[in-house]
Design a protein around this motif. Structure first.
Motif, PDB file in Angstrom:
ATOM      1  N   GLU A 188       0.830  -1.212   0.000  1.00 25.13           N
ATOM      2  CA  GLU A 188       0.000   0.000   0.000  1.00 25.13           C
ATOM      3  C   GLU A 188       0.858   1.253   0.000  1.00 25.13           C
ATOM      4  OE1 GLU A 188      -2.951  -0.229   3.128  1.00 25.13           O
ATOM      5  OE2 GLU A 188      -3.582  -2.175   2.297  1.00 25.13           O
ATOM      6  N   SER A 189       1.860   1.263   0.841  1.00 22.52           N
ATOM      7  CA  SER A 189       2.730   2.434   0.923  1.00 22.52           C
ATOM      8  C   SER A 189       3.487   2.642  -0.401  1.00 22.52           C
ATOM      9  CB  SER A 189       3.706   2.260   2.080  1.00 22.52           C
ATOM     10  OG  SER A 189       4.602   3.334   2.109  1.00 22.52           O
ATOM     11  N   ALA A 190       4.010   1.536  -0.942  1.00 21.91           N
ATOM     12  CA  ALA A 190       4.759   1.634  -2.199  1.00 21.91           C
ATOM     13  C   ALA A 190       3.848   2.078  -3.339  1.00 21.91           C
ATOM     14  CB  ALA A 190       5.420   0.291  -2.523  1.00 21.91           C
ATOM     15  N   THR A 191       2.631   1.579  -3.350  1.00 21.91           N
ATOM     16  CA  THR A 191       1.700   1.948  -4.419  1.00 21.91           C
ATOM     17  C   THR A 191       1.424   3.446  -4.405  1.00 21.91           C
ATOM     18  OG1 THR A 191       0.698  -0.226  -4.338  1.00 21.91           O
ATOM     19  CG2 THR A 191      -0.599   1.505  -5.367  1.00 21.91           C
ATOM     20  N   GLN A 192       1.228   3.971  -3.210  1.00 19.37           N
ATOM     21  CA  GLN A 192       0.992   5.422  -3.094  1.00 19.37           C
ATOM     22  C   GLN A 192       2.204   6.214  -3.579  1.00 19.37           C
ATOM     23  OE1 GLN A 192      -0.180   6.770   0.763  1.00 19.37           O
ATOM     24  NE2 GLN A 192      -2.064   5.546   0.797  1.00 19.37           N
ATOM     25  N   ALA A 193       3.383   5.767  -3.146  1.00 22.64           N
ATOM     26  CA  ALA A 193       4.602   6.489  -3.524  1.00 22.64           C
ATOM     27  C   ALA A 193       4.825   6.425  -5.033  1.00 22.64           C
ATOM     28  CB  ALA A 193       5.802   5.898  -2.786  1.00 22.64           C
ATOM     29  N   VAL A 194       4.641   5.245  -5.596  1.00 22.94           N
ATOM     30  CA  VAL A 194       4.879   5.052  -7.033  1.00 22.94           C
ATOM     31  C   VAL A 194       3.913   5.915  -7.841  1.00 22.94           C
ATOM     32  CG1 VAL A 194       4.664   3.372  -8.925  1.00 22.94           C
ATOM     33  CG2 VAL A 194       5.888   2.756  -6.830  1.00 22.94           C
ATOM     34  N   SER A 195       2.668   5.911  -7.411  1.00 21.95           N
ATOM     35  CA  SER A 195       1.666   6.692  -8.124  1.00 21.95           C
ATOM     36  C   SER A 195       1.984   8.189  -8.043  1.00 21.95           C
ATOM     37  CB  SER A 195       0.301   6.337  -7.538  1.00 21.95           C
ATOM     38  OG  SER A 195      -0.563   7.407  -7.656  1.00 21.95           O
ATOM     39  N   ALA A 196       2.447   8.619  -6.875  1.00 17.29           N
ATOM     40  CA  ALA A 196       2.800  10.032  -6.705  1.00 17.29           C
ATOM     41  C   ALA A 196       3.994  10.399  -7.594  1.00 17.29           C
ATOM     42  CB  ALA A 196       3.119  10.308  -5.240  1.00 17.29           C
ATOM     43  N   ILE A 197       4.983   9.502  -7.660  1.00 16.50           N
ATOM     44  CA  ILE A 197       6.165   9.788  -8.490  1.00 16.50           C
ATOM     45  C   ILE A 197       5.771   9.857  -9.965  1.00 16.50           C
ATOM     46  CG2 ILE A 197       8.431   8.932  -9.250  1.00 16.50           C
ATOM     47  CD1 ILE A 197       8.656   7.570  -6.469  1.00 16.50           C
ATOM     48  N   ARG A 198       4.901   8.949 -10.372  1.00 16.12           N
ATOM     49  CA  ARG A 198       4.472   8.980 -11.778  1.00 16.12           C
ATOM     50  C   ARG A 198       3.751  10.294 -12.106  1.00 16.12           C
ATOM     51  NH1 ARG A 198       5.644   3.805 -13.346  1.00 16.12           N
ATOM     52  NH2 ARG A 198       4.732   2.155 -12.094  1.00 16.12           N
ATOM     53  N   SER A 199       3.050  10.836 -11.121  1.00 15.19           N
ATOM     54  CA  SER A 199       2.273  12.030 -11.450  1.00 15.19           C
ATOM     55  C   SER A 199       3.093  13.312 -11.350  1.00 15.19           C
ATOM     56  CB  SER A 199       1.003  12.107 -10.606  1.00 15.19           C
ATOM     57  OG  SER A 199       1.337  12.458  -9.285  1.00 15.19           O
ATOM     58  N   ASP A 200       4.053  13.402 -10.415  1.00 15.22           N
ATOM     59  CA  ASP A 200       4.780  14.678 -10.301  1.00 15.22           C
ATOM     60  C   ASP A 200       6.287  14.571 -10.529  1.00 15.22           C
ATOM     61  OD1 ASP A 200       5.786  13.583  -7.993  1.00 15.22           O
ATOM     62  OD2 ASP A 200       4.728  14.912  -6.623  1.00 15.22           O
ATOM     63  N   SER A 201       6.783  13.358 -10.805  1.00 13.44           N
ATOM     64  CA  SER A 201       8.203  13.155 -11.097  1.00 13.44           C
ATOM     65  C   SER A 201       9.125  13.611  -9.956  1.00 13.44           C
ATOM     66  CB  SER A 201       8.608  13.857 -12.395  1.00 13.44           C
ATOM     67  OG  SER A 201       9.959  13.565 -12.696  1.00 13.44           O
ATOM     68  N   MET A 202       8.591  13.654  -8.742  1.00 12.70           N
ATOM     69  CA  MET A 202       9.436  13.991  -7.596  1.00 12.70           C
ATOM     70  C   MET A 202       9.782  12.706  -6.849  1.00 12.70           C
ATOM     71  SD  MET A 202      10.253  17.168  -7.281  1.00 12.70           S
ATOM     72  CE  MET A 202      10.601  17.454  -5.534  1.00 12.70           C
ATOM     73  N   PRO A 203      10.982  12.638  -6.271  1.00 10.70           N
ATOM     74  CA  PRO A 203      11.370  11.413  -5.567  1.00 10.70           C
ATOM     75  C   PRO A 203      10.584  11.193  -4.276  1.00 10.70           C
ATOM     76  CG  PRO A 203      13.011  13.126  -5.236  1.00 10.70           C
ATOM     77  CD  PRO A 203      12.024  13.669  -6.220  1.00 10.70           C
ATOM     78  N   ARG A 204      10.494   9.965  -3.860  1.00 10.21           N
ATOM     79  CA  ARG A 204       9.869   9.605  -2.582  1.00 10.21           C
ATOM     80  C   ARG A 204      10.807   8.657  -1.843  1.00 10.21           C
ATOM     81  NH1 ARG A 204       6.850  12.567  -5.016  1.00 10.21           N
ATOM     82  NH2 ARG A 204       4.641  12.972  -4.638  1.00 10.21           N
ATOM     83  N   PHE A 205      10.560   8.535  -0.536  1.00 10.49           N
ATOM     84  CA  PHE A 205      11.432   7.713   0.307  1.00 10.49           C
ATOM     85  C   PHE A 205      10.598   6.802   1.194  1.00 10.49           C
ATOM     86  CE2 PHE A 205      14.212   6.561   3.742  1.00 10.49           C
ATOM     87  CZ  PHE A 205      15.498   6.610   3.229  1.00 10.49           C
ATOM     88  N   LEU A 206      10.855   5.516   1.135  1.00  9.71           N
ATOM     89  CA  LEU A 206      10.163   4.562   2.012  1.00  9.71           C
ATOM     90  C   LEU A 206      11.182   3.909   2.939  1.00  9.71           C
ATOM     91  CD1 LEU A 206       7.819   2.373  -0.237  1.00  9.71           C
ATOM     92  CD2 LEU A 206       7.302   4.484   0.996  1.00  9.71           C
ATOM     93  N   GLU A 207      10.870   3.883   4.196  1.00 10.90           N
ATOM     94  CA  GLU A 207      11.686   3.100   5.124  1.00 10.90           C
ATOM     95  C   GLU A 207      10.858   1.904   5.566  1.00 10.90           C
ATOM     96  OE1 GLU A 207      13.321   5.204   8.441  1.00 10.90           O
ATOM     97  OE2 GLU A 207      14.194   3.393   9.321  1.00 10.90           O
TER      98      GLU A 207
END
Lengths: 326, 330
Positions: free
Chosen positions: A222-241
């Motif tokens: 769930e967390s990765a899906t949100q991050a991936v979707s956000a990156i696809r939409s704004d091309s900004m990096p995300r960080f998951l721990e």
């Protein structure tokens, strides 16, 4: 993936498929560890961290590219690698993904999108921004993003900060996945860093971050899906721990004499496969019988993989100097 | 042809290649600040200022090279490459072979080094031989503006990681440069700068000119020296060196870098292994000291091969009329 009676209960629910992948990873790595006594070269396993690999990979597409590190078997298998070709690589045989040149430590499989695997802790972090830059400048498949897997050990390298800083400043489509497995080779994380979490460093660089239980495949997905979707939409990096635990030693064989028994026991209770099985059994999506069948099929798959690897020839001596230059 | 400096030749080559191939990008600390003509022509996406973070600049170039771009990175001074060693050596140099040939790294790294600017040992350190030792890398160290242009263009079109070292003492030196936008100097091909019959002087970068001066003065004494400019240190043009030594029977290797495990040592071994029977005198080396390059102008000059040093070595060699018996093949 082969089909059998433990097919997913609902077509939209991937839980059983994830369980099967996690079991395959676990069985493959325990098989490798057991093979140590038979002269197989040492290897770094990710036993206990399977949910991280499977949950994140499930959130990614074929068009995405992945960089990983010395603890890569889970990432490769979750991406669909053939256990036989992986084992052939570990044994240094020509049917391995790298023609036997890599061995277990730095396996790349470009055909699966797993590229530039580096066993220098932090090496994957140094190259990931460049892959993401190429993606951003139109060199990858349209809409693709880049994911880099590393651990808390790499987070203590200087390159970690350089890579995060550049990814934010250059707005790169890059997902940083830190599998915080509490161990940095033979040293516990508590000895090497004052803080309890890597995300505070990431946040300091201006990254959008999330931390989840890395031993819960659904939470990771769930967390990765949100991050991936956000990156696809704004091309900004995300960080998951992803908070997890390295259940085995740094490098097989390892007697783990340095490991606190209580801590290990605590994390074994939170084993990601055990927890997923319990959940699925409770929900009625899995029976003990289907679980046994699944394990049996995987055992057979690993045996077939070993036979394939054993039958694969050694590389020709000329390989010693092939591929030095393009 | 037009007259230009080495620095101008470098940026002309870069601009021509960026014009020819839009996958070529340039990155470095200050490149977009100082090379405004590149920014104007190609935009800030392809001409990128970077943080002062050599490790990630080099790593980013390696990742981008493996993913379809063709980066040229300006690392400024050669000693700064120490921060970039993992990316250049462990990744760019090795990951092609480790992966069984899955990746290519079309990547050019620029770095300056050498005496003449009195910048001291953390800005001036001739590290070229260290990179020659690393598998998978190519190493250039040209001496003329035309070669800088032609070799850099070849390097950008090559599918391997190439390091191009610029001798600081040459940066503002001038020479004729072909205008041709396809002017390419092949990698792995040395240039014979002067033809001679009595001794072979092999050098590269700034000390090529010193060898040429020494050769002029030696000619006045009746000694004809052949001067070879390696230009490309890896791959090494063994053929040109061996052919010359087989003709002259004498080899003096000259470079500013330390002699210990340097190019001169490699050339000596090459000739000992493959042209021993041609030698009429022991091979000699005229090189920098195994010491930190100093900032003091006077000390800096002492550490650099001079016309006098080179002539001394040649005259000593020529004085040996026959090789000691132990050197002769039975």
């Amino acid at each position: 993936m082969h089909t059998s009676q433990y097919q997913m209960a609902e077509p939209t629910d991937k839980s059983l498929q994830w369980l099967e992948q996690m079991q395959l990873i676990r069985t493959y790595e325990l098989h490798l560890a057991a093979m140590q006594s038979k002269g197989v070269p040492g290897t770094c396993t990710s036993v206990g961290q399977e949910a991280c690999a499977v949950g994140v990979m499930a959130a990614l597409d074929k068009r995405d590219r992945i960089l990983t590190n010395h603890r890569s078997a889970a990432h490769l298998l979750a991406r669909g690698a053939s256990p036989g070709r992986l084992l052939a690589e570990v044994l240094g045989r020509i049917d391995g993904y790298c023609g036997g040149f890599s061995g277990s430590l730095h396996i790349s499989a470009k055909e699966l999108g797993v590229i530039l695997t580096s066993t220098i802790v932090g090496g994957e972090l140094s190259m990931a921004p460049g892959v993401a830059l190429a993606q951003k400048m139109g060199q990858g498949e349209a809409g693709g993003i880049v994911t880099v897997f590393f651990g808390d050990g790499a987070a203590c390298e200087g390159i970690f900060h350089e890579a995060l800083n550049l990814a934010v400043q250059w707005q790169l489509p890059l997902l940083f996945v830190c599998e915080n497995n509490q161990w940095q080779a033979f040293v516990h994380r508590l000895e090497t860093m004052p803080d309890n979490a890597i995300i505070n460093w990431a946040r300091g660089h201006g990254l959008m971050v999330d931390t989840v239980d890395g031993n819960d495949v659904h939470a990771v997905f769930e967390s990765a899906t949100q991050a991936v979707s956000a990156i696809r939409s704004d091309s900004m990096p995300r960080f998951l721990e992803l908070c997890t635990y390295r259940q085995r030693g740094h490098f097989e064989p390892d007697d783990q004499a340095y490991v606190d028994r209580q801590e290990l026991a605590h994390w074994l209770e939170r084993d990601p496969i055990k927890r997923l099985c319990q959940r699925l059994l409770q929900q009625g999506m899995l029976t003990q019988q289907s679980l046994n069948n699944m394990q049996q099929a995987i055992d057979e798959q690993i045996q077939a993989a070993q036979a394939f690897a054993d039958a694969s020839p050694w590389p020709d001596a000329a390989m010693l100097t092939r591929h030095v230059y393009a | 042809m037009e007259m230009m400096t080495v620095e101008q030749a470098i940026y002309q080559a870069l601009a021509e290649e960026m014009q020819r191939d839009n996958r070529v990008i340039a990155m470095g600390e200050g490149i977009a600040t100082k090379q405004l003509q590149l920014v104007e022509a190609f935009g800030k996406e392809r001409v990128r200022n970077t943080p002062l973070a050599e490790a990630v600049v080099a790593g980013t170039a390696v990742g981008a090279a493996a993913s379809g771009l063709r980066p040229v990175i300006d690392m400024l001074f050669a000693p700064f490459l120490s921060y970039a060693m993992d990316a250049l050596v462990n990744s760019a140099g090795k990951l092609r072979q480790i992966s069984g040939g899955q990746f290519e790294f079309p990547l050019v790294t620029l770095a300056m080094t050498g005496s003449g600017w009195c910048v001291g040992g953390q800005h001036n350190h001739n590290l070229e031989a260290a990179f020659v030792h690393m598998p998978g890398l190519k190493v250039l160290m040209p001496s003329t503006p035309a070669d800088f242009k032609g070799l850099l263009k070849s390097a950008i079109r090559d599918n391997n990681p190439v390091l191009l070292f610029t001798d600081l003492g040459l940066l503002h030196s001038q020479g004729e440069v072909p205008r041709d936008t396809d002017y390419l100097v092949p990698l792995a091909k040395a240039a014979i700068r002067r033809i001679g019959t009595d001794v072979t002087l092999v050098s590269y970068a700034k000390t090529v000119a010193v060898c040429e001066l020494a050769a002029t003065q030696l000619a006045e004494q009746g000694i004809e020296a052949e001067v070879i400019d390696l230009r490309c240190l890896k791959p090494l043009d063994e053929t040109t060196v061996l052919a010359s030594v087989r003709k002259t029977g004498r080899l003096v290797c000259v470079h500013e870098a330390s002699g210990l495990c340097g190019m001169a040592a490699e050339l000596s071994a090459l000739v000992a292994e493959k042209a021993f029977e041609s030698l009429r005198a022991p091979v000699m080396r005229v090189t920098g000291a195994d010491a930190t390059p100093p900032a003091s102008w006077m000390l800096e000059q002492v550490g650099v091969p001079s016309v006098q040093n080179i002539m001394g070595a040649v005259i000593d060699q020529v004085a040996i009329k026959t090789m000691p018996a132990a050197y002769r093949l039975s």
